[in-house]
Write an enzyme that holds these catalytic residues in place. Sequence first.
Site, PDB file in Angstrom:
ATOM      1  N   LYS A   9       0.859  -1.247  -0.175  1.00  0.00           N
ATOM      2  CA  LYS A   9      -0.074   0.025   0.082  1.00  0.00           C
ATOM      3  C   LYS A   9       0.723   1.363   0.025  1.00  0.00           C
ATOM      4  CE  LYS A   9      -4.030  -2.081   2.437  1.00  0.00           C
ATOM      5  NZ  LYS A   9      -4.922  -1.847   3.459  1.00  0.00           N
ATOM      6  N   TYR A  49     -12.614  -2.189  -3.751  1.00  0.00           N
ATOM      7  CA  TYR A  49     -13.094  -2.365  -2.452  1.00  0.00           C
ATOM      8  C   TYR A  49     -14.451  -2.289  -2.212  1.00  0.00           C
ATOM      9  CZ  TYR A  49      -8.510  -2.044   0.313  1.00  0.00           C
ATOM     10  OH  TYR A  49      -7.189  -2.392   0.647  1.00  0.00           O
ATOM     11  N   ASN A 112      -1.866   0.126   6.901  1.00  0.00           N
ATOM     12  CA  ASN A 112      -1.300  -1.335   7.380  1.00  0.00           C
ATOM     13  C   ASN A 112      -0.603  -2.010   6.330  1.00  0.00           C
ATOM     14  OD1 ASN A 112      -3.652  -1.987   5.740  1.00  0.00           O
ATOM     15  ND2 ASN A 112      -4.484  -3.333   7.276  1.00  0.00           N
ATOM     16  N   HIS A 115      -2.166  -5.338   1.423  1.00  0.00           N
ATOM     17  CA  HIS A 115      -3.540  -5.873   1.682  1.00  0.00           C
ATOM     18  C   HIS A 115      -3.320  -7.432   0.970  1.00  0.00           C
ATOM     19  CE1 HIS A 115      -7.701  -6.853   0.027  1.00  0.00           C
ATOM     20  NE2 HIS A 115      -7.215  -7.182  -0.926  1.00  0.00           N
ATOM     21  N   GLU A 126      -9.536 -10.611  -7.502  1.00  0.00           N
ATOM     22  CA  GLU A 126      -8.663  -9.526  -7.282  1.00  0.00           C
ATOM     23  C   GLU A 126      -7.476  -9.733  -8.358  1.00  0.00           C
ATOM     24  OE1 GLU A 126      -7.759  -9.433  -3.230  1.00  0.00           O
ATOM     25  OE2 GLU A 126      -9.599  -8.731  -2.616  1.00  0.00           O
TER      26      GLU A 126
HETATM   27  P1  CMP Z   1      -7.404  -4.540   3.704  1.00  0.00           P
HETATM   28  O1  CMP Z   1      -6.940  -5.870   4.011  1.00  0.00           O
HETATM   29  O2  CMP Z   1      -6.670  -3.843   2.575  1.00  0.00           O
HETATM   30  O3  CMP Z   1      -8.862  -4.477   3.759  1.00  0.00           O
HETATM   31  C1  CMP Z   1      -9.910  -3.392   3.647  1.00  0.00           C
HETATM   32  C2  CMP Z   1      -9.199  -2.387   4.537  1.00  0.00           C
HETATM   33  O4  CMP Z   1      -9.738  -1.389   5.397  1.00  0.00           O
HETATM   34  C3  CMP Z   1      -8.077  -2.908   5.657  1.00  0.00           C
HETATM   35  O5  CMP Z   1      -7.216  -3.549   5.021  1.00  0.00           O
HETATM   36  C4  CMP Z   1      -7.777  -1.693   6.456  1.00  0.00           C
HETATM   37  O6  CMP Z   1      -6.487  -1.069   5.828  1.00  0.00           O
HETATM   38  C5  CMP Z   1      -9.043  -0.697   6.260  1.00  0.00           C
HETATM   39  N1  CMP Z   1     -10.015  -0.518   7.480  1.00  0.00           N
HETATM   40  C6  CMP Z   1     -10.116   0.758   7.927  1.00  0.00           C
HETATM   41  N2  CMP Z   1     -10.931   0.648   9.022  1.00  0.00           N
HETATM   42  C7  CMP Z   1     -11.181  -0.667   9.090  1.00  0.00           C
HETATM   43  C8  CMP Z   1     -11.821  -1.419  10.193  1.00  0.00           C
HETATM   44  N3  CMP Z   1     -12.461  -0.809  11.069  1.00  0.00           N
HETATM   45  N4  CMP Z   1     -11.982  -2.792  10.094  1.00  0.00           N
HETATM   46  C9  CMP Z   1     -11.482  -3.351   8.943  1.00  0.00           C
HETATM   47  N5  CMP Z   1     -10.621  -2.807   8.087  1.00  0.00           N
HETATM   48  C10 CMP Z   1     -10.706  -1.545   8.140  1.00  0.00           C
END
Ligand code: CMP
Length: 133
Positions: A9, A49, A112, A115, A126
Site C-alpha cells: 500500500k 473495495y 497497514n 493487502h 482481485e
Molecule cells: P485490507 O486488508 O486492505 O482490507 C480493507 C481495509 O480497510 C483494511 O485492510 C484496513 O486497512 C481498512 N480498514 C479501515 N478501518 C477498518 C476497520 N475498522 N476494520 C477493518 N478494516 C479497516
Amino acid sequence: MEQTLSIIKPDAVERNLDKEIKEMFKNNGFSILNEKKIQIEKSEAEKFYKVHETKPFYNDLCAYLSSGPIVVMILEKDNAILANRELMGATNPVEAQEGTIRKKYGISIDKNSVHGSDSVENAKIEIDFFFKD
Ligand code: CMP
C-alpha cells in the site's frame, strides 16, 4: 499451488519498503509470478473495495489506496491465501503478532502496509482486477 493477490500500500511504497516486503514474501516461500507498480484512480479503488461499500471507513479507504503508488503482485505458494494472511498479521498493526509484515511496518489500521485476498474466490477476482489484459 494456490495464487493470491498482494498489494503493497501507499504508506509502505512511500517509505521505500517494497523491496524489503518482497524479500519477506520470498523468504517465506512465495513466488512472485507477476508484479507492477501503479497508481490507481479513486473510482478504481472504489471498485476494488466494493465489498466494503457499506462500511463507515469505505470513502477514506478508497481515497487512501489511490493516494500514491502501490505495488500489486500475484503470489504463489501452497495454501497461499492463508499463508499470506498469516505473514501479513492482523488488520490492525497493534494486534499483529511479532514477525508479521503489519507488526513490523504498519502504522495504523488504515496505513497497514499490505493487502491480501481473503478467499479463493476473491483471489481470482482481485488477480483479474489488476492483471487481466
Ligand atoms: P485490507 O486488508 O486492505 O482490507 C480493507 C481495509 O480497510 C483494511 O485492510 C484496513 O486497512 C481498512 N480498514 C479501515 N478501518 C477498518 C476497520 N475498522 N476494520 C477493518 N478494516 C479497516
